[in-house]
Design a protein around this motif. Structure first.
Motif, mmCIF file in Angstrom:
data_model
loop_
_atom_site.group_PDB
_atom_site.id
_atom_site.type_symbol
_atom_site.label_atom_id
_atom_site.label_comp_id
_atom_site.label_asym_id
_atom_site.label_seq_id
_atom_site.Cartn_x
_atom_site.Cartn_y
_atom_site.Cartn_z
ATOM 1 N N GLN A 70 1.037 40.040 45.506
ATOM 2 C CA GLN A 70 0.848 38.805 44.753
ATOM 3 C C GLN A 70 1.897 38.864 43.652
ATOM 4 N N LYS A 83 8.785 28.285 47.583
ATOM 5 C CA LYS A 83 8.034 27.717 48.700
ATOM 6 C C LYS A 83 8.053 28.705 49.860
ATOM 7 N N LYS A 99 2.770 32.094 50.995
ATOM 8 C CA LYS A 99 2.096 30.984 50.328
ATOM 9 C C LYS A 99 2.612 30.900 48.902
ATOM 10 N N ASP A 101 1.850 28.842 45.027
ATOM 11 C CA ASP A 101 0.989 27.994 44.204
ATOM 12 C C ASP A 101 1.673 27.789 42.854
ATOM 13 N N ASN A 103 0.492 26.312 40.232
ATOM 14 C CA ASN A 103 -0.437 26.170 39.113
ATOM 15 C C ASN A 103 -0.027 24.994 38.246
ATOM 16 N N TYR A 105 -1.485 21.814 37.023
ATOM 17 C CA TYR A 105 -2.777 21.161 36.882
ATOM 18 C C TYR A 105 -2.692 19.702 36.449
ATOM 19 N N ASN A 110 4.533 23.077 35.549
ATOM 20 C CA ASN A 110 4.270 24.265 36.351
ATOM 21 C C ASN A 110 3.979 25.395 35.378
ATOM 22 N N PHE A 113 4.232 30.312 38.703
ATOM 23 C CA PHE A 113 4.238 30.314 40.162
ATOM 24 C C PHE A 113 3.580 31.601 40.632
#
Length: 121
Positions: A70, A83, A99, A101, A103, A105, A110, A113
């Motif tokens: 991660q 991406k 994957k 993300d 984040n 909201y 952003n 990431f």
């Protein structure tokens, strides 16, 4: 207009990643021209990031494999949004993004990431 709370969260994430993280790169591989052909062109982007191993409870053997990382990437100053298919260099290894993300909201900011990286062959 960006929500000020997300701008503050982005700043906090950037400071923590800068303090505890490391320099790395996110490399985007451009497809060859469909008419002219040619080779894919890798374009590296400097990034500040923190690679972290998944916990044993998160590794399910299908979505998340043993060895996946991660990776938290600061969004501040990064020219692209990571991406799937991009390559991330961290800790002397190269990971393919499985994957990603952002984040994001509020749809504008952003915060950080968070990508799932798998050792690239």
């Amino acid at each position: 207009m960006a929500n000020p709370i997300y701008t503050r969260l982005q700043g906090t994430a950037q400071r923590l990643i800068a303090k505890y993280g490391q320099a790395g790169t996110v490399t985007r591989i451009s497809e060859p021209d469909p008419i002219e052909g040619g080779d894919p062109v890798p374009t590296p982007y400097e990034a500040t990031l923190v690679p972290m191993a998944y916990s044993a409870q998160e590794i399910d053997g299908t979505e998340i494999l043993s060895g996946d990382m991660q990776i938290y990437i600061s969004s501040v100053g990064l020219a692209i949004e990571p991406k799937p298919g991009d390559l991330v260099s961290a800790s002397g290894k190269t990971f393919r993004v499985i994957k990603a993300d952002p984040n994001n909201y509020d749809g504008l900011t952003n915060v950080v990431f968070i990508v799932q990286g798998r050792i690239a062959p």
